[in-house]
Each structure stands twice: as structure tokens, then as C-alpha cells.
Scaffold this motif. Structure first.
Motif, mmCIF file in Angstrom:
data_model
loop_
_atom_site.group_PDB
_atom_site.id
_atom_site.type_symbol
_atom_site.label_atom_id
_atom_site.label_comp_id
_atom_site.label_asym_id
_atom_site.label_seq_id
_atom_site.Cartn_x
_atom_site.Cartn_y
_atom_site.Cartn_z
ATOM 1 N N GLU A 33 36.255 37.254 39.344
ATOM 2 C CA GLU A 33 36.172 38.688 38.941
ATOM 3 C C GLU A 33 35.041 38.124 37.780
ATOM 4 O O GLU A 33 35.632 37.992 36.828
ATOM 5 C CB GLU A 33 37.694 38.616 38.522
ATOM 6 C CG GLU A 33 38.581 39.351 39.326
ATOM 7 C CD GLU A 33 39.884 40.074 39.096
ATOM 8 O OE1 GLU A 33 39.838 40.508 38.123
ATOM 9 O OE2 GLU A 33 40.620 40.691 39.648
ATOM 10 N N VAL A 34 33.795 39.268 37.763
ATOM 11 C CA VAL A 34 33.203 39.085 37.389
ATOM 12 C C VAL A 34 32.561 39.857 36.278
ATOM 13 O O VAL A 34 32.034 40.948 36.881
ATOM 14 C CB VAL A 34 31.537 38.096 37.541
ATOM 15 C CG1 VAL A 34 30.528 38.079 36.661
ATOM 16 C CG2 VAL A 34 32.055 37.302 38.662
ATOM 17 N N ASP A 35 32.577 39.591 35.016
ATOM 18 C CA ASP A 35 32.273 41.178 34.441
ATOM 19 C C ASP A 35 30.840 40.896 34.680
ATOM 20 O O ASP A 35 29.272 40.002 33.421
ATOM 21 C CB ASP A 35 33.017 41.276 32.903
ATOM 22 C CG ASP A 35 34.224 41.289 33.044
ATOM 23 O OD1 ASP A 35 34.318 41.846 33.705
ATOM 24 O OD2 ASP A 35 35.280 40.749 32.105
ATOM 25 N N ALA A 36 29.967 42.253 34.087
ATOM 26 C CA ALA A 36 28.318 42.460 34.290
ATOM 27 C C ALA A 36 28.118 44.139 34.243
ATOM 28 O O ALA A 36 28.530 44.568 35.023
ATOM 29 C CB ALA A 36 27.903 41.784 35.595
ATOM 30 N N SER A 37 27.583 44.035 32.274
ATOM 31 C CA SER A 37 27.028 45.486 32.480
ATOM 32 C C SER A 37 27.998 46.559 32.692
ATOM 33 O O SER A 37 28.381 47.438 33.043
ATOM 34 C CB SER A 37 26.060 46.395 34.207
ATOM 35 O OG SER A 37 25.048 44.977 33.804
#
Length: 223
Positions: A33-37
Motif C-alpha cells: 500500500e503506497v501513499d501518493a498525492s
């Protein structure tokens, strides 16, 4: 034809977890799970084959950011990449920073300028083992809160309604009789990279043992 879209997700790792045993048959994924923008993206990395008797291979190594072209400077979020060397796209079999010099790629001795570049980046042989071995190797570079780059094909929404990335593995060299052969193509391979505090990247690349170690200009296997 090659993948419909190809690119890289730049963001920050929130967490990772494995599929539950037998959740999707005998193979499973490692989920990131990757957080971006302000969006949490779901990235599913294959650490086993849909045909488990085929097997999986992987490699891990450390890479200077200069080997990744313009990609380390991209803002958080997903970015399409043109499937060509100068865009920052990955090619497990052609990219000088990624290839193994053990004879897998080159049938003849490469020119001197390329040998010097390979010497600079070193040799990165493939490893083989179980799906658990592959998952453990990937987990070794995954640190929550660390910047990550995930190369592959984007999707808008999965079953849980999340955006994310899949086809995070080699995307060329599938046999002609394989259902994935139409997606073969050069400069569209997947990979998972995490950035160290000193700016270097830890790299995890993965492929299926049925995929060729040498391909033609269209990404199809060659003898």
C-alpha cells in the motif's frame, strides 16, 4: 501487442502484507500500500506463478539513482513512461544497470563502452527458490515510511475500489503458446525499488522461469 499502459508509481510505503495461504490457489502475491498525492495505491507483486510448477526468479541489489534516468526526480503519483531507454523505463534484459553479465543477455562480447558501463553497475544474477523465498527477499527492502518506486501497469480500481499497479514483473519473453505472449514487449518491465537515506535505491526484480532470458525487438523469445 505490449501492455496497454506502462509507467511508475512514486510514493511512500504505508504497509505490506502477503496473500493468505491458498487465497488464490497455490500462488500468491505480496501486497504494497503506497501513499501518493493523497491517494493510497494498491500494488500486487507476483512472487509465484499462476502455474506454480513454472517457478519464480528474482534479484535484489543496490543501485545509484543515476542508473534510473529521470524517474527519481518525478513528483509523487503515477507517471506514464514511454517504452524506450531514455524515458526511465525498465528492461530486465537490456538496461545496463539491471542486466546480469553471466551470459544470459549477450551472445557475443558487448562493445567496450557498454562493458565499462556494466563494470560500473556490476553483475546482477537471477536467484531461484520458493514463493516464500521470493516474498522474503522482497520484504527485506520494504520499510514503512520509505520512498518507493513501483514499475508496472496501472489500474483504476481493484475489487476493493483502490487504484494501483499490477504486472510488477518481467513483461517480455513469455512463450508463443502462453496466454501472456501478446503482452510481450521491451522496455516495459516491472520492478519494486525503495530509497535509502543516502539516496541510493534497493531494487527487487522478479520474473517467471518460463520467460526467456533473451528476446527480440518485439519482446518475444529468441533461442
Amino acid at each position: 501487442m505490449p501492455l496497454e499502459r506502462y509507467g511508475v508509481l512514486s510514493g511512500t510505503l504505508y504497509r505490506h502484507y502477503r496473500d493468505q495461504p491458498d487465497d488464490q490457489g497455490r500462488w500468491f502475491h505480496l501486497h504494497l500500500e503506497v501513499d501518493a498525492s493523497d491517494v493510497r495505491h494498491h500494488c500486487a507483486v507476483d512472487v509465484d506463478s499462476h502455474q506454480s510448477n513454472v517457478g519464480v526468479q528474482w534479484k535484489t541489489f543496490t543501485l545509484d539513482p543515476g542508473g534510473l534516468g529521470p524517474v527519481p526526480l518525478l513528483a509523487p503519483g503515477y507517471h506514464d513512461l514511454v517504452s524506450e531507454p531514455d524515458s526511465g523505463a525498465l528492461d530486465h534484459l537490456r538496461h545496463p544497470a539491471l542486466v546480469d553479465r553471466s551470459g544470459v543477455l549477450f551472445q557475443r562480447r558487448p562493445p567496450s563502452w557498454l562493458r565499462e558501463l556494466l563494470d560500473l553497475f556490476g553483475s546482477h544474477p537471477w536467484q531461484a527458490g520458493s514463493n516464500v523465498d521470493a516474498a522474503t527477499a522482497l520484504e527485506s527492502i520494504l520499510v514503512p515510511g520509505r520512498p518507493v518506486l513501483v514499475f508496472g501497469e496501472p489500474f483504476e480500481h481493484d475489487a476493493g475500489g483502490q487504484r494501483g499497479m499490477h504486472n510488477i514483473h518481467q513483461n517480455q519473453g513469455d512463450p508463443a503458446d502462453s496466454q501472456w505472449a501478446p503482452e510481450n514487449g521491451p522496455w516495459q518491465d516491472g520492478g519494486t525499488l525503495t530509497r535509502l537515506p543516502d539516496g541510493r535505491f534497493e531494487v527487487f526484480l522478479n520474473k517467471f522461469s518460463s520467460q526467456a532470458g533473451a528476446t527480440d525487438g518485439a519482446g518475444h523469445p529468441v533461442p
